[in-house]
Scaffold this motif. Sequence first.
Motif, PDB file in Angstrom:
ATOM      1  N   UNK A  17       0.820  -1.216   0.000  1.00 18.73           N
ATOM      2  CA  UNK A  17       0.000   0.000   0.000  1.00 18.73           C
ATOM      3  C   UNK A  17       0.860   1.275   0.000  1.00 18.73           C
ATOM      4  N   UNK A  18       1.882   1.407   0.838  1.00 22.81           N
ATOM      5  CA  UNK A  18       2.667   2.651   0.825  1.00 22.81           C
ATOM      6  C   UNK A  18       3.376   2.930  -0.501  1.00 22.81           C
ATOM      7  N   UNK A  19       3.696   1.888  -1.274  1.00 26.56           N
ATOM      8  CA  UNK A  19       4.399   2.067  -2.546  1.00 26.56           C
ATOM      9  C   UNK A  19       3.466   2.126  -3.746  1.00 26.56           C
ATOM     10  N   UNK A  20       2.193   1.845  -3.536  1.00 28.61           N
ATOM     11  CA  UNK A  20       1.241   1.776  -4.648  1.00 28.61           C
ATOM     12  C   UNK A  20       0.988   3.169  -5.217  1.00 28.61           C
ATOM     13  N   UNK A  21       1.122   3.345  -6.535  1.00 33.93           N
ATOM     14  CA  UNK A  21       0.962   4.662  -7.149  1.00 33.93           C
ATOM     15  C   UNK A  21      -0.137   4.715  -8.209  1.00 33.93           C
ATOM     16  N   UNK A  22      -0.538   3.589  -8.760  1.00 27.94           N
ATOM     17  CA  UNK A  22      -1.502   3.592  -9.864  1.00 27.94           C
ATOM     18  C   UNK A  22      -2.841   4.206  -9.457  1.00 27.94           C
ATOM     19  N   UNK A  23      -3.379   3.821  -8.334  1.00 23.74           N
ATOM     20  CA  UNK A  23      -4.669   4.343  -7.888  1.00 23.74           C
ATOM     21  C   UNK A  23      -4.527   5.240  -6.665  1.00 23.74           C
ATOM     22  N   UNK A  24      -3.366   5.868  -6.495  1.00 19.90           N
ATOM     23  CA  UNK A  24      -3.143   6.774  -5.367  1.00 19.90           C
ATOM     24  C   UNK A  24      -4.166   7.907  -5.415  1.00 19.90           C
ATOM     25  N   UNK A  25      -4.815   8.165  -4.289  1.00 18.80           N
ATOM     26  CA  UNK A  25      -5.826   9.206  -4.219  1.00 18.80           C
ATOM     27  C   UNK A  25      -7.217   8.746  -4.638  1.00 18.80           C
ATOM     28  N   UNK A  26      -7.319   7.547  -5.198  1.00 24.03           N
ATOM     29  CA  UNK A  26      -8.617   7.024  -5.627  1.00 24.03           C
ATOM     30  C   UNK A  26      -9.029   5.820  -4.777  1.00 24.03           C
ATOM     31  N   UNK A  27      -8.146   4.830  -4.685  1.00 23.32           N
ATOM     32  CA  UNK A  27      -8.421   3.627  -3.888  1.00 23.32           C
ATOM     33  C   UNK A  27      -8.246   3.956  -2.406  1.00 23.32           C
ATOM     34  N   UNK A  28      -8.955   3.222  -1.575  1.00 24.39           N
ATOM     35  CA  UNK A  28      -8.875   3.411  -0.129  1.00 24.39           C
ATOM     36  C   UNK A  28      -8.753   2.065   0.562  1.00 24.39           C
ATOM     37  N   UNK A  29      -8.410   2.116   1.836  1.00 17.31           N
ATOM     38  CA  UNK A  29      -8.277   0.916   2.640  1.00 17.31           C
ATOM     39  C   UNK A  29      -9.581   0.671   3.392  1.00 17.31           C
ATOM     40  N   UNK A  30      -9.977  -0.597   3.460  1.00 17.99           N
ATOM     41  CA  UNK A  30     -11.210  -0.954   4.155  1.00 17.99           C
ATOM     42  C   UNK A  30     -11.128  -2.391   4.636  1.00 17.99           C
ATOM     43  N   UNK A  31     -12.083  -2.769   5.439  1.00 23.72           N
ATOM     44  CA  UNK A  31     -12.141  -4.136   5.936  1.00 23.72           C
ATOM     45  C   UNK A  31     -13.341  -4.840   5.335  1.00 23.72           C
ATOM     46  N   UNK A  32     -13.102  -6.003   4.775  1.00 25.53           N
ATOM     47  CA  UNK A  32     -14.165  -6.819   4.203  1.00 25.53           C
ATOM     48  C   UNK A  32     -14.282  -8.116   4.979  1.00 25.53           C
ATOM     49  N   UNK A  33     -15.024  -9.063   4.451  1.00 25.97           N
ATOM     50  CA  UNK A  33     -15.220 -10.339   5.126  1.00 25.97           C
ATOM     51  C   UNK A  33     -13.931 -11.152   5.205  1.00 25.97           C
ATOM     52  N   UNK A  34     -12.993 -10.886   4.311  1.00 23.78           N
ATOM     53  CA  UNK A  34     -11.724 -11.620   4.295  1.00 23.78           C
ATOM     54  C   UNK A  34     -10.585 -10.818   4.923  1.00 23.78           C
ATOM     55  N   UNK A  35     -10.902  -9.753   5.647  1.00 24.06           N
ATOM     56  CA  UNK A  35      -9.886  -8.947   6.294  1.00 24.06           C
ATOM     57  C   UNK A  35      -9.683  -7.609   5.588  1.00 24.06           C
ATOM     58  N   UNK A  36      -8.592  -6.925   5.937  1.00 23.04           N
ATOM     59  CA  UNK A  36      -8.295  -5.615   5.389  1.00 23.04           C
ATOM     60  C   UNK A  36      -7.816  -5.720   3.944  1.00 23.04           C
ATOM     61  N   UNK A  37      -8.187  -4.730   3.147  1.00 25.35           N
ATOM     62  CA  UNK A  37      -7.728  -4.676   1.759  1.00 25.35           C
ATOM     63  C   UNK A  37      -7.660  -3.220   1.300  1.00 25.35           C
ATOM     64  N   UNK A  38      -6.977  -2.994   0.196  1.00 22.27           N
ATOM     65  CA  UNK A  38      -6.813  -1.680  -0.409  1.00 22.27           C
ATOM     66  C   UNK A  38      -7.410  -1.740  -1.805  1.00 22.27           C
ATOM     67  N   UNK A  39      -8.390  -0.887  -2.083  1.00 20.10           N
ATOM     68  CA  UNK A  39      -9.002  -0.932  -3.403  1.00 20.10           C
ATOM     69  C   UNK A  39     -10.330  -0.229  -3.474  1.00 20.10           C
ATOM     70  N   UNK A  40     -11.278  -0.898  -4.124  1.00 22.49           N
ATOM     71  CA  UNK A  40     -12.584  -0.333  -4.418  1.00 22.49           C
ATOM     72  C   UNK A  40     -13.689  -1.312  -4.035  1.00 22.49           C
ATOM     73  N   UNK A  41     -14.940  -0.821  -4.125  1.00 19.67           N
ATOM     74  CA  UNK A  41     -16.108  -1.680  -3.989  1.00 19.67           C
ATOM     75  C   UNK A  41     -16.924  -1.565  -5.268  1.00 19.67           C
ATOM     76  N   UNK A  42     -17.376  -2.703  -5.754  1.00 11.88           N
ATOM     77  CA  UNK A  42     -18.262  -2.757  -6.907  1.00 11.88           C
ATOM     78  C   UNK A  42     -19.674  -2.982  -6.393  1.00 11.88           C
ATOM     79  N   UNK A  43     -20.572  -2.037  -6.670  1.00 13.90           N
ATOM     80  CA  UNK A  43     -21.974  -2.140  -6.273  1.00 13.90           C
ATOM     81  C   UNK A  43     -22.772  -2.450  -7.532  1.00 13.90           C
ATOM     82  N   UNK A  44     -23.656  -3.436  -7.459  1.00 10.17           N
ATOM     83  CA  UNK A  44     -24.395  -3.856  -8.645  1.00 10.17           C
ATOM     84  C   UNK A  44     -25.843  -4.178  -8.304  1.00 10.17           C
TER      85      UNK A  44
END
Length: 89
Positions: A17-44
């Motif tokens: 996460x500290x070195x990730x630059x592609x989605x810097x400022x867009x993706x965020x950190x959150x906790x899901x059912x499988x633990x913590x992750x860095x990314x997005x949520x798809x709502x459908x």
Amino acid sequence: MCFIDSTSIKVCHNSRIPRHKTFAGMAERSRGTMGWYFGFKLHIVINHKGKIIAVKVTPANKHDIAPVEELIQNLTDALYGDNGIPVVS
């Protein structure tokens, strides 16, 4: 009859996460059912035949309820969701 749910879209491993630059400022950190992750949520939203009615991608730290109003604004059918989303008739 329509159904709504969300799923996580992970963009990198937690240790990168500290070195990730592609989605810097867009993706965020959150906790899901499988633990913590860095990314997005798809709502459908899909209908009873599996046809996609509406889709939205949000940062991972947004609650599941946040995009519901936008996704269902033209919906006339009953909407069913899990515990994170209230049922709308």
